[in-house]
Design a protein around this motif. Structure first.
Motif, PDB file in Angstrom:
ATOM      1  N   ARG A 165       0.835  -1.157   0.112  1.00 33.97           N
ATOM      2  CA  ARG A 165       0.059  -0.169  -0.077  1.00 33.97           C
ATOM      3  C   ARG A 165       0.826   1.160  -0.071  1.00 33.97           C
ATOM      4  O   ARG A 165       0.366   2.279  -0.669  1.00 33.97           O
ATOM      5  CB  ARG A 165      -0.923   0.136   0.924  1.00 33.97           C
TER       6      ARG A 165
ATOM      7  N   TRP B 120       3.730   5.929   8.873  1.00 37.81           N
ATOM      8  CA  TRP B 120       2.577   5.625   7.945  1.00 37.81           C
ATOM      9  C   TRP B 120       2.547   3.994   8.156  1.00 37.81           C
ATOM     10  O   TRP B 120       1.283   3.589   8.233  1.00 37.81           O
ATOM     11  CB  TRP B 120       3.017   6.166   6.528  1.00 37.81           C
TER      12      TRP B 120
ATOM     13  N   ASN C 173      -3.848  -0.754  11.643  1.00 37.40           N
ATOM     14  CA  ASN C 173      -5.147  -0.911  11.333  1.00 37.40           C
ATOM     15  C   ASN C 173      -5.529  -2.228  10.556  1.00 37.40           C
ATOM     16  O   ASN C 173      -6.706  -2.720  10.914  1.00 37.40           O
ATOM     17  CB  ASN C 173      -5.459   0.299  10.085  1.00 37.40           C
ATOM     18  N   LEU C 174      -4.478  -2.860   9.767  1.00 37.39           N
ATOM     19  CA  LEU C 174      -4.945  -4.071   9.155  1.00 37.39           C
ATOM     20  C   LEU C 174      -5.027  -5.048  10.115  1.00 37.39           C
ATOM     21  O   LEU C 174      -5.835  -5.886  10.017  1.00 37.39           O
ATOM     22  CB  LEU C 174      -3.593  -4.366   8.125  1.00 37.39           C
TER      23      LEU C 174
ATOM     24  N   ARG D  48       1.000   2.616  11.186  1.00 42.12           N
ATOM     25  CA  ARG D  48      -0.336   2.685  11.330  1.00 42.12           C
ATOM     26  C   ARG D  48      -1.094   1.922  10.660  1.00 42.12           C
ATOM     27  O   ARG D  48      -2.222   1.489  10.928  1.00 42.12           O
ATOM     28  CB  ARG D  48      -0.772   4.365  10.946  1.00 42.12           C
ATOM     29  N   VAL D  49      -0.756   1.779   9.179  1.00 41.92           N
ATOM     30  CA  VAL D  49      -1.560   0.898   8.286  1.00 41.92           C
ATOM     31  C   VAL D  49      -1.430  -0.646   8.870  1.00 41.92           C
ATOM     32  O   VAL D  49      -2.398  -1.105   8.861  1.00 41.92           O
ATOM     33  CB  VAL D  49      -0.790   1.182   6.889  1.00 41.92           C
TER      34      VAL D  49
END
Lengths: 136, 192
Positions: B52, B69, B76-77, B72-73
């Motif tokens: 991503r 970043w 969330n995943l 954080r991704v």
């Protein structure tokens, strides 16, 4: 198994976590994967990162809202015949013999009518005496 | 970044991506692993997060702090994992994921070690996510207290305290299975 010292626990934890990691560590995903097309990128927009700014859509929404409000105000202005209130029919006595509304203070029963006769009879304590000929 | 740079094979952007992967992928993995104690899932999350990042670059997005970043991704995943079809589908071709080696190589005759690890994983699952996270950073990545403090944005003394308590709780749970007798008092050893 029996571990009975902090060093044993350290060793166990270290061995465990090291065993969980791939060895050798995999390459970066793009080294293996075909690069996604720009179209695929846009269609498959990820949902976990912050949304990109959408200035165009925001401007369009604002324009639509402004146009709607302007149309609404214009329609209301047109329907109300401007900002001056229109004269209400009957608020003033008609001058051309047409129907008009009377002020409450001006309203009174006609003298000498049936109601007046009934009212007088009731005051005198007698039964109402109405001359049937009045209704003919 | 100008649009299109990311598409050029062997471009500086590609090299930067590879460098970021080498630098941060294990940390991203550790974060996901601490959440689910599933090595393969953590690796899927890691690769997805980096994929991503690449897509963002390709779309011309400027990411100021790629490490933050990515974390954080990945977080969330990992959180979305239970309520989404990510585990089943993902966004990568199945043949790519199937190329990843499953689990760690382990001699088939090492049954005792297998049992140790299975028990340890079960006990880790019972710990709080914060305990798992700090243990993963310490033992999977060999981070010292200063690095952990920097990564978690907490004081070094807090790292020592949290690490000590996490180990103590782990030891207690292991001892309840009769497999570990926690040492009295001093708790944490002075590993670097």
């Amino acid at each position: 198994m029996t571990t009975n010292s902090p060093d044993d626990l350290d060793r166990l934890l270290s061995d465990f976590f090291k065993a969980q990691m791939k060895n050798p560590w995999p390459n970066a995903p793009l080294a293996q994967a075909a690069e996604p097309s720009e179209l695929a990128t846009r269609l498959d927009a990820p949902r976990n990162e912050p949304a990109p700014a959408r200035r165009d859509q925001t401007a369009r929404a604002k324009f639509t809202l402004a146009a709607s409000v302007a149309f609404l105000l214009g329609t209301a202005f047109y329907m109300s015949d401007g900002y001056a209130p229109a004269p209400r029919p009957g608020a003033q006595p008609a001058t051309n013999g047409g129907p008009s509304l009377l002020n409450a203070s001006d309203a009174k029963a006609p003298q000498g009518g049936v109601l007046d006769t009934l009212s007088k009879d009731k005051v005198n304590g007698g039964a109402p005496k109405v001359d049937p000929s009045q209704f003919e | 970044m100008p649009k299109g740079d990311a598409k050029t094979a062997g471009s500086p952007r590609r090299e930067e991506f590879e460098a970021l992967y080498q630098q941060h992928s294990r940390e991203v993995w550790a974060l996901a692993y601490a959440r689910w104690t599933d090595s393969d899932l953590a690796l899927d999350v890691t690769q997805e997060a980096f994929m991503r990042l690449w897509k963002q670059w390709e779309a011309g997005e400027d990411i100021q702090n790629p490490r933050a970043w990515l974390l954080r991704v990945a977080r969330n995943l990992a959180e979305d994992y239970a309520k989404s079809a990510f585990r089943r589908n993902g966004t990568q071709a199945p043949e790519l994921l199937s190329g990843i080696r499953s689990s760690q190589p382990m001699p088939s005759d090492d049954l005792e070690r297998r049992e140790q690890f299975a028990l340890l994983r079960a006990v880790l699952d019972e710990l709080a996510p914060a305990d798992r996270e700090i243990l993963t950073l310490r033992y999977a990545l060999d981070y010292d207290a200063n690095t952990i403090a920097e990564r978690l944005d907490i004081a070094v003394t807090a790292v020592h305290m949290r690490l000590s308590r996490a180990r103590q709780r782990l030891a207690e749970k292991l001892s309840s299975h009769g497999d570990f007798a926690p040492a009295p008092a001093d708790g944490e050893t002075n590993r670097p």
